[in-house]
Scaffold this motif. Structure first.
Motif, mmCIF file in Angstrom:
data_model
loop_
_atom_site.group_PDB
_atom_site.id
_atom_site.type_symbol
_atom_site.label_atom_id
_atom_site.label_comp_id
_atom_site.label_asym_id
_atom_site.label_seq_id
_atom_site.Cartn_x
_atom_site.Cartn_y
_atom_site.Cartn_z
ATOM 1 N N ALA A 184 0.955 -1.081 0.112
ATOM 2 C CA ALA A 184 0.073 -0.248 0.032
ATOM 3 C C ALA A 184 1.041 1.292 -0.048
ATOM 4 O O ALA A 184 2.094 1.154 0.491
ATOM 5 N N HIS A 185 0.382 2.311 -0.689
ATOM 6 C CA HIS A 185 1.160 3.700 -0.827
ATOM 7 C C HIS A 185 0.424 4.482 0.309
ATOM 8 O O HIS A 185 -0.793 4.880 -0.213
ATOM 9 N N VAL A 186 1.175 5.162 1.333
ATOM 10 C CA VAL A 186 0.599 6.333 1.899
ATOM 11 C C VAL A 186 1.629 7.297 1.982
ATOM 12 O O VAL A 186 2.895 7.248 2.438
ATOM 13 N N ASN A 187 1.067 8.423 1.620
ATOM 14 C CA ASN A 187 1.851 9.655 1.496
ATOM 15 C C ASN A 187 2.408 9.966 3.030
ATOM 16 O O ASN A 187 1.608 9.824 4.352
ATOM 17 N N ASP A 188 3.724 10.328 3.208
ATOM 18 C CA ASP A 188 4.173 10.569 4.559
ATOM 19 C C ASP A 188 3.347 11.738 5.520
ATOM 20 O O ASP A 188 3.221 11.275 6.855
ATOM 21 N N PHE A 189 2.894 12.654 4.855
ATOM 22 C CA PHE A 189 2.196 13.672 5.433
ATOM 23 C C PHE A 189 0.990 12.992 6.008
ATOM 24 O O PHE A 189 0.445 13.259 7.075
ATOM 25 N N MET A 190 0.246 12.283 4.979
ATOM 26 C CA MET A 190 -1.036 11.792 5.323
ATOM 27 C C MET A 190 -0.814 10.722 6.712
ATOM 28 O O MET A 190 -1.669 10.797 7.447
ATOM 29 N N PHE A 191 0.192 9.931 6.528
ATOM 30 C CA PHE A 191 0.461 8.939 7.560
ATOM 31 C C PHE A 191 0.672 9.628 8.855
ATOM 32 O O PHE A 191 0.005 9.392 9.949
ATOM 33 N N GLU A 192 1.490 10.623 9.138
ATOM 34 C CA GLU A 192 1.713 11.495 10.142
ATOM 35 C C GLU A 192 0.406 12.135 10.392
ATOM 36 O O GLU A 192 0.084 12.256 12.035
ATOM 37 N N GLN A 193 -0.413 12.671 9.723
ATOM 38 C CA GLN A 193 -1.592 13.286 10.086
ATOM 39 C C GLN A 193 -2.594 12.331 10.935
ATOM 40 O O GLN A 193 -3.045 12.670 11.889
ATOM 41 N N GLN A 194 -2.558 10.985 10.182
ATOM 42 C CA GLN A 194 -3.801 10.248 10.918
ATOM 43 C C GLN A 194 -3.018 9.664 12.325
ATOM 44 O O GLN A 194 -3.688 9.402 13.125
ATOM 45 N N ARG A 195 -1.724 9.394 12.366
ATOM 46 C CA ARG A 195 -1.275 9.008 13.515
ATOM 47 C C ARG A 195 -1.482 10.162 14.650
ATOM 48 O O ARG A 195 -1.809 9.867 15.811
ATOM 49 N N ARG A 196 -1.287 11.453 14.340
ATOM 50 C CA ARG A 196 -1.282 12.362 15.371
ATOM 51 C C ARG A 196 -2.769 12.631 15.611
ATOM 52 O O ARG A 196 -3.170 12.653 16.964
ATOM 53 N N THR A 197 -3.611 12.399 14.709
ATOM 54 C CA THR A 197 -5.031 12.492 14.874
ATOM 55 C C THR A 197 -5.317 11.159 15.945
ATOM 56 O O THR A 197 -6.599 11.471 16.718
ATOM 57 N N PHE A 198 -5.131 10.066 15.553
ATOM 58 C CA PHE A 198 -5.328 8.910 16.526
ATOM 59 C C PHE A 198 -4.829 9.071 17.886
ATOM 60 O O PHE A 198 -5.617 8.612 18.576
ATOM 61 N N GLY A 225 -11.149 2.928 15.655
ATOM 62 C CA GLY A 225 -10.908 3.727 16.873
ATOM 63 C C GLY A 225 -12.288 4.330 17.497
ATOM 64 O O GLY A 225 -13.303 3.369 17.413
ATOM 65 N N ALA A 226 -12.107 5.334 18.060
ATOM 66 C CA ALA A 226 -13.471 6.229 18.463
ATOM 67 C C ALA A 226 -14.019 6.502 17.426
ATOM 68 O O ALA A 226 -14.145 7.817 17.222
ATOM 69 N N VAL A 227 -15.092 5.854 17.043
ATOM 70 C CA VAL A 227 -16.011 6.185 15.983
ATOM 71 C C VAL A 227 -16.910 7.416 16.199
ATOM 72 O O VAL A 227 -17.300 7.995 15.512
ATOM 73 N N ASP A 228 -17.465 7.264 17.366
ATOM 74 C CA ASP A 228 -18.715 8.149 17.912
ATOM 75 C C ASP A 228 -17.695 9.593 17.864
ATOM 76 O O ASP A 228 -18.409 10.637 17.626
ATOM 77 N N GLU A 229 -16.649 9.634 18.368
ATOM 78 C CA GLU A 229 -15.619 10.967 18.419
ATOM 79 C C GLU A 229 -15.430 11.440 16.883
ATOM 80 O O GLU A 229 -15.517 12.671 16.803
ATOM 81 N N ALA A 230 -15.229 10.730 16.023
ATOM 82 C CA ALA A 230 -15.069 10.830 14.574
ATOM 83 C C ALA A 230 -16.397 11.495 14.150
ATOM 84 O O ALA A 230 -16.249 12.374 13.422
ATOM 85 N N GLU A 231 -17.531 10.923 14.380
ATOM 86 C CA GLU A 231 -18.803 11.666 14.003
ATOM 87 C C GLU A 231 -18.922 13.007 14.378
ATOM 88 O O GLU A 231 -19.528 13.784 13.856
ATOM 89 N N LYS A 232 -18.493 13.291 15.664
ATOM 90 C CA LYS A 232 -19.061 14.435 16.647
ATOM 91 C C LYS A 232 -17.919 15.412 15.883
ATOM 92 O O LYS A 232 -18.333 16.580 15.797
ATOM 93 N N LYS A 233 -16.844 14.968 15.484
ATOM 94 C CA LYS A 233 -15.914 16.204 15.032
ATOM 95 C C LYS A 233 -15.847 16.148 13.560
ATOM 96 O O LYS A 233 -15.203 16.872 12.851
ATOM 97 N N LYS A 234 -16.826 15.229 12.970
ATOM 98 C CA LYS A 234 -16.840 15.242 11.422
ATOM 99 C C LYS A 234 -15.615 14.883 10.844
ATOM 100 O O LYS A 234 -15.374 15.486 9.680
ATOM 101 N N GLY A 235 -14.988 14.096 11.351
ATOM 102 C CA GLY A 235 -13.783 13.473 10.937
ATOM 103 C C GLY A 235 -12.489 14.202 10.744
ATOM 104 O O GLY A 235 -11.643 14.172 9.831
ATOM 105 N N LEU A 236 -12.553 15.415 11.268
ATOM 106 C CA LEU A 236 -11.552 16.420 11.231
ATOM 107 C C LEU A 236 -10.253 16.167 11.718
ATOM 108 O O LEU A 236 -10.167 15.290 12.846
ATOM 109 N N THR A 237 -9.100 16.221 11.189
ATOM 110 C CA THR A 237 -7.573 16.072 11.789
ATOM 111 C C THR A 237 -7.148 16.998 12.809
ATOM 112 O O THR A 237 -7.906 17.983 12.729
ATOM 113 N N VAL A 238 -6.181 16.738 13.317
ATOM 114 C CA VAL A 238 -5.606 17.572 14.120
ATOM 115 C C VAL A 238 -5.018 18.903 13.587
ATOM 116 O O VAL A 238 -4.900 20.237 14.233
#
Length: 578
Positions: free
Chosen positions: A116-130, A153-166
């Motif tokens: 799988a190919h994940v951009n470095d920025f996207m990976f770091e973004q999702q890691r920090r968000t998690f 992970g915390a799906v309810d929190e994701a719905e509440k924040k509308k999937g926003l990242t850090v």
């Protein structure tokens, strides 16, 4: 060329004869193309390059599906196997001990990683968000079709924040600017702008009358305190603890006793010394830690001790072992003491910046000296004709020489780069050695303010305690890297690398070293309150005694006794061991 072709023809004929004999045994068809390159050329015929370079093809029916494989133990292959045959998996007995996880296909140590190919920025973004919010996008889900099931992970929190990242949470800077520019800054409570004054800030720098009074009192106290420290030495007094200062013959306690079993009047030393085993006496009287102890010159029948309780005490070593006299005259802890040659007078150096000369018999303070710096060590010149001169190592990197008769400084040795810790006379008192916080050792000629020998190595540490051996040949230096170094005290002052005494912990403490009178043993205290005894010849640690509850700062071997050692520590006690 003709000879070469002839040899080829003969080689072909030999092979033909061999083939004929083989055909007689087992009739087989021979492919004419296999021997075409060996036939002689006919007139007008040319041999093609492709025919010469081509190897004979071997027709082998093999396939992975049919189970044709190379044997791994085979040393020689007689045909041309295909790529699939050579790289086919090996077959063999199944390992019964392999777990299901181990038997599963793996392309890395921990398992099978799907490509799988994940951009470095996207990976770091999702890691920090998690790590911050507890949810992240599932990497296996198509990003064009994101729903509530697209998160882990915390799906309810994701719905509440509308999937926003850090990186997306919080108002944008442009929105803030728009608010301020639109004139909505007045809505903030008590906001007066970035350059507004504090609520209780005053424009005038002049203090009020009450504040001025307080300031005047503080400055007056400081000036008064400074004057006291510089000008007024502490009042000297003495306390005699024995009933009579003189006996029936009019002799004071300075008189050497003759009823102790050994001759204390001479400088004779015992032939053979032994290790001390047990404690036989404790002198207690100091209320704080003892800094240094010194035995009475030649006889050693009296012991002088100075302490952090600002007092100096004189003790009997023999008979009743009483405290004879207490000398009070310093306002701060006493650092060092030193007898003159006869023992009738001694110098004391304290943290109150004063050096004081005392009469041992009467307890009277004869004179006092200061240069407004803290004296760390003090020594009388041991020469009989220079008993009026003494030197002191100061905190301002100087060694200062005073004359007792005039009370004036007669010489200054100013070459060290740090506070001077020790002064030791060597070479029949013509020279003296000094050590300092600058981690160096310097040797001086008496009355010449330029050092003629300077010893400093990158590996050297500070040496805040130095002792001359009884035979005058060696200097034992307590080094701050937990070892005792031995320097020659004659001529070249070289480090004796064969004599290094280790095994004790002294880092940070100036623990005094001493020798046994016969040069058999070396003794020293340590930071744990232990008395350590080494063999001089082998440098082995022979004996260790728990002497004090706190630091054992000094150890003295009695010059006339075979096994008597005196120790003092920061627990305020002085102990005699035998």
């Amino acid at each position: 060329m003709a000879a070469t072709m002839g040899s080829l023809v003969s080689y072909g004929s030999d092979s033909d004869s061999d083939n004929e004999t083989q055909s007689n045994r087992s009739p087989e068809k021979i492919d004419p193309d296999a021997l075409a390159h060996l036939q002689p050329l006919k007139s007008g015929q040319t041999l093609s390059l492709a025919l010469l370079n081509s190897a004979p093809e071997v027709a082998v029916k093999e396939a992975v599906e049919t189970g044709v494989h190379l044997d791994p133990s085979l040393k020689e292959v007689t045909y041309n196997p295909t790529y699939e045959t050579m790289f086919a998996p090996e077959f063999g007995p199944v390992n019964p001990y392999r777990s299901q996880q181990m038997a599963a296909p793996r392309n890395m140590l921990s398992g099978y990683a799907e490509p799988a190919h994940v951009n470095d920025f996207m990976f770091e973004q999702q890691r920090r968000t998690f790590s911050t919010f507890g949810y992240a996008l599932d990497p296996s889900v198509d990003t064009s079709q994101i729903s509530s099931n697209s998160y882990i992970g915390a799906v309810d929190e994701a719905e509440k924040k509308k999937g926003l990242t850090v990186f997306e949470v919080g108002p944008k800077k442009t929105d803030k600017r728009k608010k301020v520019q639109g004139g909505e800054a007045d809505d903030i409570d008590n906001y007066l702008g970035p350059w507004a004054k504090y609520v209780d800030e005053k424009d005038s720098a002049k203090p009020s009358e009450e504040e001025q009074k307080e300031l005047d009192e503080i400055t007056a106290k400081r000036q008064k305190k400074g004057r006291n420290e510089e000008e007024a030495p502490a009042e000297e007094k003495t306390i005699l603890h024995v009933k009579d200062a003189y006996d029936y013959q009019g002799r004071s306690y300075l008189h050497v006793p003759q009823d102790v079993g050994i001759n204390l009047r001479t400088a004779d030393t015992p032939d053979k010394c032994y290790l001390p085993k047990k404690q036989i006496h404790v002198w207690s009287g100091h209320t704080k830690g003892v800094s240094a102890i010194r035995l009475f010159p030649v006889s050693g029948h009296l012991l002088l001790s100075c302490s952090m309780d600002c007092k100096i005490k004189l003790w009997e070593v023999y008979n009743e072992r009483r405290c004879v006299r207490t000398f009070i005259g310093h306002s701060k802890a006493v650092r060092d003491i030193c007898f003159n040659n006869t023992g009738t007078q001694y110098m004391s150096a304290a943290y109150d910046r004063y050096l004081k000369l005392w009469d041992t018999e009467t307890g009277q303070c004869i004179s006092r000296f200061t240069n407004r710096k803290v004296p760390y060590c003090v020594k009388f010149n041991p020469d009989e004709d220079k008993q009026n001169l003494f030197v002191a190592g100061m905190s301002d990197k100087k060694i200062v020489q005073w004359d007792v008769r005039t009370g004036e400084v007669v010489q200054e040795y100013d070459r060290h780069l740090g506070a001077v810790n020790t002064i030791t006379f060597v070479d029949e008192n013509r020279r003296f050695v000094s050590t300092s916080d600058d981690k160096s050792l310097r040797v001086w000629e008496w009355d010449i303010p330029v050092d003629f020998k300077y010893i400093a190595e990158p590996s050297m540490h500070s040496m805040p305690a130095v002792t001359l051996s009884p035979n005058g040949k060696w200097l034992a230096c307590q080094s701050m890297d937990n070892q005792i170094l031995i320097f020659g005290a004659q001529n070249r002052f070289r480090l004796n690398k064969k004599k290094i005494f280790k095994g004790h912990m002294v880092a940070g403490y100036a623990c005094q070293v001493d020798f046994s009178p016969d040069m058999s043993y070396v003794v020293s205290g340590d930071a744990d309150g232990k008395l350590n005894i080494w063999d001089w010849k082998t440098t082995k640690l022979y004996h260790r005694i728990k002497a004090h509850d706190k630091v054992c700062i000094s150890a003295l071997w009695h010059p006339h006794e075979t096994s008597k050692v005196i120790t003092c520590g920061w627990d305020g006690q002085i102990k005699l061991w035998d």
